[in-house]
Design a protein around this motif. Structure first.
Motif, PDB file in Angstrom:
ATOM      1  N   THR A   1       0.828  -1.214   0.000  1.00 30.42           N
ATOM      2  CA  THR A   1       0.000   0.000   0.000  1.00 30.42           C
ATOM      3  C   THR A   1       0.853   1.251   0.000  1.00 30.42           C
ATOM      4  OG1 THR A   1      -1.815  -1.114   1.095  1.00 30.42           O
ATOM      5  CG2 THR A   1      -1.716   1.250   1.391  1.00 30.42           C
ATOM      6  N   ILE A   2       2.023   1.177   0.583  1.00 31.19           N
ATOM      7  CA  ILE A   2       2.924   2.343   0.601  1.00 31.19           C
ATOM      8  C   ILE A   2       3.203   2.803  -0.833  1.00 31.19           C
ATOM      9  CG2 ILE A   2       5.068   0.944   0.701  1.00 31.19           C
ATOM     10  CD1 ILE A   2       6.161   3.108   2.663  1.00 31.19           C
ATOM     11  N   ALA A   3       3.144   1.876  -1.778  1.00 32.99           N
ATOM     12  CA  ALA A   3       3.340   2.189  -3.197  1.00 32.99           C
ATOM     13  C   ALA A   3       2.021   2.135  -3.959  1.00 32.99           C
ATOM     14  CB  ALA A   3       4.339   1.205  -3.804  1.00 32.99           C
ATOM     15  N   GLY A   4       0.897   2.265  -3.236  1.00 34.91           N
ATOM     16  CA  GLY A   4      -0.420   2.120  -3.863  1.00 34.91           C
ATOM     17  C   GLY A   4      -0.955   3.424  -4.433  1.00 34.91           C
ATOM     18  N   ARG A   5      -1.878   3.271  -5.380  1.00 33.49           N
ATOM     19  CA  ARG A   5      -2.489   4.435  -6.032  1.00 33.49           C
ATOM     20  C   ARG A   5      -4.005   4.252  -6.075  1.00 33.49           C
ATOM     21  NH1 ARG A   5       0.754   7.506  -9.827  1.00 33.49           N
ATOM     22  NH2 ARG A   5       1.908   5.756 -10.684  1.00 33.49           N
ATOM     23  N   ALA A   6      -4.757   5.322  -5.700  1.00 31.13           N
ATOM     24  CA  ALA A   6      -6.224   5.287  -5.798  1.00 31.13           C
ATOM     25  C   ALA A   6      -6.673   6.366  -6.777  1.00 31.13           C
ATOM     26  CB  ALA A   6      -6.828   5.543  -4.421  1.00 31.13           C
ATOM     27  N   GLU A   7      -7.912   6.253  -7.239  1.00 32.34           N
ATOM     28  CA  GLU A   7      -8.464   7.238  -8.185  1.00 32.34           C
ATOM     29  C   GLU A   7      -8.687   8.587  -7.509  1.00 32.34           C
ATOM     30  OE1 GLU A   7      -9.202   6.894 -11.522  1.00 32.34           O
ATOM     31  OE2 GLU A   7      -8.024   5.063 -11.276  1.00 32.34           O
ATOM     32  N   SER A   8      -9.027   8.532  -6.209  1.00 31.12           N
ATOM     33  CA  SER A   8      -9.383   9.762  -5.509  1.00 31.12           C
ATOM     34  C   SER A   8      -8.539   9.909  -4.240  1.00 31.12           C
ATOM     35  CB  SER A   8     -10.876   9.702  -5.156  1.00 31.12           C
ATOM     36  OG  SER A   8     -11.115  10.301  -3.912  1.00 31.12           O
ATOM     37  N   ILE A   9      -8.216  11.149  -3.889  1.00 33.56           N
ATOM     38  CA  ILE A   9      -7.379  11.358  -2.695  1.00 33.56           C
ATOM     39  C   ILE A   9      -8.122  11.018  -1.411  1.00 33.56           C
ATOM     40  CG2 ILE A   9      -5.862  13.104  -3.714  1.00 33.56           C
ATOM     41  CD1 ILE A   9      -7.479  15.213  -2.130  1.00 33.56           C
ATOM     42  N   SER A  10      -9.457  10.906  -1.486  1.00 33.51           N
ATOM     43  CA  SER A  10     -10.209  10.593  -0.266  1.00 33.51           C
ATOM     44  C   SER A  10     -10.446   9.088  -0.127  1.00 33.51           C
ATOM     45  CB  SER A  10     -11.536  11.345  -0.248  1.00 33.51           C
ATOM     46  OG  SER A  10     -12.249  11.029  -1.414  1.00 33.51           O
ATOM     47  N   ASP A  11      -9.920   8.307  -1.062  1.00 37.30           N
ATOM     48  CA  ASP A  11     -10.135   6.857  -1.014  1.00 37.30           C
ATOM     49  C   ASP A  11      -8.915   6.175  -0.383  1.00 37.30           C
ATOM     50  OD1 ASP A  11     -10.823   4.251  -1.357  1.00 37.30           O
ATOM     51  OD2 ASP A  11     -11.256   4.412  -3.510  1.00 37.30           O
ATOM     52  N   ASN A  12      -9.118   5.641   0.823  1.00 34.98           N
ATOM     53  CA  ASN A  12      -8.010   4.972   1.521  1.00 34.98           C
ATOM     54  C   ASN A  12      -8.078   3.452   1.445  1.00 34.98           C
ATOM     55  OD1 ASN A  12      -6.655   7.286   2.459  1.00 34.98           O
ATOM     56  ND2 ASN A  12      -8.175   7.542   4.079  1.00 34.98           N
ATOM     57  N   ILE A  13      -9.146   2.928   0.813  1.00 36.63           N
ATOM     58  CA  ILE A  13      -9.235   1.459   0.744  1.00 36.63           C
ATOM     59  C   ILE A  13      -9.444   0.925  -0.676  1.00 36.63           C
ATOM     60  CG2 ILE A  13      -9.982   1.110   3.148  1.00 36.63           C
ATOM     61  CD1 ILE A  13     -12.856   0.794   2.089  1.00 36.63           C
ATOM     62  N   GLY A  14      -9.971   1.767  -1.586  1.00 38.47           N
ATOM     63  CA  GLY A  14     -10.250   1.267  -2.941  1.00 38.47           C
ATOM     64  C   GLY A  14      -9.091   1.539  -3.879  1.00 38.47           C
ATOM     65  N   TYR A  15      -7.897   1.202  -3.476  1.00 37.23           N
ATOM     66  CA  TYR A  15      -6.698   1.523  -4.259  1.00 37.23           C
ATOM     67  C   TYR A  15      -6.083   0.239  -4.824  1.00 37.23           C
ATOM     68  CZ  TYR A  15      -4.595  -0.242  -0.004  1.00 37.23           C
ATOM     69  OH  TYR A  15      -4.268  -1.050   1.044  1.00 37.23           O
ATOM     70  N   THR A  16      -5.120   0.410  -5.689  1.00 38.67           N
ATOM     71  CA  THR A  16      -4.341  -0.736  -6.145  1.00 38.67           C
ATOM     72  C   THR A  16      -2.956  -0.626  -5.524  1.00 38.67           C
ATOM     73  OG1 THR A  16      -5.527  -0.618  -8.230  1.00 38.67           O
ATOM     74  CG2 THR A  16      -3.581  -2.027  -8.185  1.00 38.67           C
ATOM     75  N   ALA A  17      -2.556  -1.672  -4.817  1.00 40.51           N
ATOM     76  CA  ALA A  17      -1.240  -1.676  -4.171  1.00 40.51           C
ATOM     77  C   ALA A  17      -0.142  -1.818  -5.223  1.00 40.51           C
ATOM     78  CB  ALA A  17      -1.154  -2.814  -3.156  1.00 40.51           C
ATOM     79  N   ALA A  18       1.080  -1.466  -4.844  1.00 40.89           N
ATOM     80  CA  ALA A  18       2.271  -1.743  -5.656  1.00 40.89           C
ATOM     81  C   ALA A  18       2.241  -1.080  -7.033  1.00 40.89           C
ATOM     82  CB  ALA A  18       2.457  -3.263  -5.791  1.00 40.89           C
ATOM     83  N   GLN A  19       2.026   0.230  -7.078  1.00 34.49           N
ATOM     84  CA  GLN A  19       1.994   0.965  -8.349  1.00 34.49           C
ATOM     85  C   GLN A  19       3.208   1.885  -8.523  1.00 34.49           C
ATOM     86  OE1 GLN A  19      -0.640   0.332 -10.691  1.00 34.49           O
ATOM     87  NE2 GLN A  19      -0.606  -1.319  -9.173  1.00 34.49           N
ATOM     88  N   LEU A  20       3.674   2.485  -7.441  1.00 33.71           N
ATOM     89  CA  LEU A  20       4.806   3.414  -7.529  1.00 33.71           C
ATOM     90  C   LEU A  20       6.120   2.679  -7.265  1.00 33.71           C
ATOM     91  CD1 LEU A  20       2.358   5.397  -6.831  1.00 33.71           C
ATOM     92  CD2 LEU A  20       4.112   6.897  -5.956  1.00 33.71           C
ATOM     93  N   GLY A  21       7.136   3.066  -7.994  1.00 34.15           N
ATOM     94  CA  GLY A  21       8.456   2.474  -7.766  1.00 34.15           C
ATOM     95  C   GLY A  21       9.080   3.019  -6.491  1.00 34.15           C
ATOM     96  N   VAL A  22      10.028   2.272  -5.948  1.00 31.72           N
ATOM     97  CA  VAL A  22      10.654   2.692  -4.692  1.00 31.72           C
ATOM     98  C   VAL A  22      11.415   4.021  -4.858  1.00 31.72           C
ATOM     99  CG1 VAL A  22      12.711   1.217  -5.027  1.00 31.72           C
ATOM    100  CG2 VAL A  22      12.025   1.900  -2.720  1.00 31.72           C
ATOM    101  N   ALA A  23      11.932   4.274  -6.067  1.00 27.15           N
ATOM    102  CA  ALA A  23      12.628   5.549  -6.303  1.00 27.15           C
ATOM    103  C   ALA A  23      11.647   6.716  -6.201  1.00 27.15           C
ATOM    104  CB  ALA A  23      13.307   5.530  -7.671  1.00 27.15           C
ATOM    105  N   GLU A  24      10.396   6.484  -6.651  1.00 26.33           N
ATOM    106  CA  GLU A  24       9.376   7.544  -6.530  1.00 26.33           C
ATOM    107  C   GLU A  24       9.012   7.790  -5.063  1.00 26.33           C
ATOM    108  OE1 GLU A  24       6.096   7.374  -9.795  1.00 26.33           O
ATOM    109  OE2 GLU A  24       6.935   5.359  -9.640  1.00 26.33           O
TER     110      GLU A  24
END
Ligand code: SIN
Length: 316
Positions: free
Chosen positions: A14-37
């Motif tokens: 989840t630390i690398a997760g991305r959601a469609e909306s900034i108010s969504d803390n559970i409907g996200y997809t985990a593992a989207q951002l690279g560790v460098a980001e």
């Protein structure tokens, strides 16, 4: 390599997760951002020039596998062996973080700090918790005298043997149970309550050699977890035996107690050469053995950690 380098290994979560909306803390997809980001989001760390990143995996940790563990252990070992590296931070999902921490501590018992960190909110959240956790994890990795595998989340430092995810939603989801945390991170400073993790087991060197000889993860000993509950029977044990299971961890009720039907099936399995270990499904406490016990207890380990240990013991 720069002296006193910190290496951050990314595995997703989840630390690398991305959601469609900034108010969504559970409907996200985990593992989207690279560790460098993730590092780039913390200018104080990124600009220090003493932090190196490597993406080892990019998964939701519910999908953790032995293959990823093997790769992670190899990269951790590689960096631990570099004199310029002071410590390692691993970004990881919260869901199986405790298993990875226990696996690495048992296998490597590192003399330098290996710090797993995570987040309960995705990186896109209005108020993400990941950046602070990552900053705290680096502070622990830089702490003089720190060693062994620990988890850092919400300002709390947990040891690999005791840490368990105990809450589904809160920003501080981990507990060290009766043992309590190792310490806290407060404004970048570590306040210790007890000792850093110490080496676990003598059987591990043999396990490491044998892991290297395996053709692949499919050749690992098969160890499953079964649970005691109202109305349970021995059917699940029989089904697993028919599939060739080599080890069974039972999550017993209370002090590891077992329904008579499940116990009978487990004793039959044990008599047939299958290794059986008795843990408890309780979050706190440990199974206290009695002389009458026929199934060995997990020596304080939770069912999931007892399973990791049994796999390594069977490998050894
Ligand atoms: C995961 O474990 O990868 C997803 C959940 C989380 O990190 O909190």
């Amino acid at each position: 390599m720069h002296r006193q380098q910190i290496v951050i290994l990314g595995t997703g979560g989840t630390i690398a997760g991305r959601a469609e909306s900034i108010s969504d803390n559970i409907g996200y997809t985990a593992a989207q951002l690279g560790v460098a980001e993730l590092l780039a989001a913390i200018p104080a760390l990124a600009q220090a020039g003493t932090v190196l990143t490597e993406q080892v995996a990019q998964i939701d940790s519910k999908d953790m596998s032995f293959a990823v563990w093997a790769k992670l252990a190899a990269r951790v070992s590689h960096y631990l062996g570099q004199p310029g590296v002071q410590g390692i931070v691993i970004t990881h999902g919260t869901d199986t973080l405790e298993e990875t921490a226990f696996f690495l501590q048992t296998l490597l018992a590192p003399a330098k700090p290996v710090v797993l960190t995570c987040a309960m909110r995705p990186a896109t959240a209005l108020v993400p918790d990941g950046p602070q956790n990552l900053l705290d994890a680096v502070a622990v990795a830089r702490h003089a005298g720190a060693h062994g595998v620990v988890a850092v989340c919400a300002g709390v430092i947990h040891g690999a043997v005791d840490v368990q995810k105990a809450h589904t939603y809160r920003l501080d989801p981990f507990s060290s149970g009766d043992a309590g945390p190792i310490g806290y991170v407060e404004e970048g400073a570590v306040r210790l309550l007890r000792n850093w993790p110490e080496p676990q087991a003598g059987y591990v060197q043999k396990a490491i050699k044998n892991i290297a000889k395996l053709a692949g993860p499919a050749d690992l000993p098969r160890v499953e977890i079964v649970m005691n509950h109202a109305g349970v029977s021995g059917a699940i044990v029989q089904a697993l035996r028919a599939q060739g299971v080599q080890g069974l961890v039972v999550a017993g009720t209370g002090n590891g107690s077992l329904h008579q039907e499940l116990e009978a099936a487990l004793l039959e399995a044990q008599a047939a050469g299958i290794k059986v270990v008795r843990a408890s499904r309780c979050l706190n406490g440990r199974v206290l053995p009695t002389p009458a016990d026929q199934i060995p207890d997990s020596e304080g380990l939770s069912p999931v950690k007892a399973r990791v240990k049994l796999i390594l013991q069977l490998l050894a």
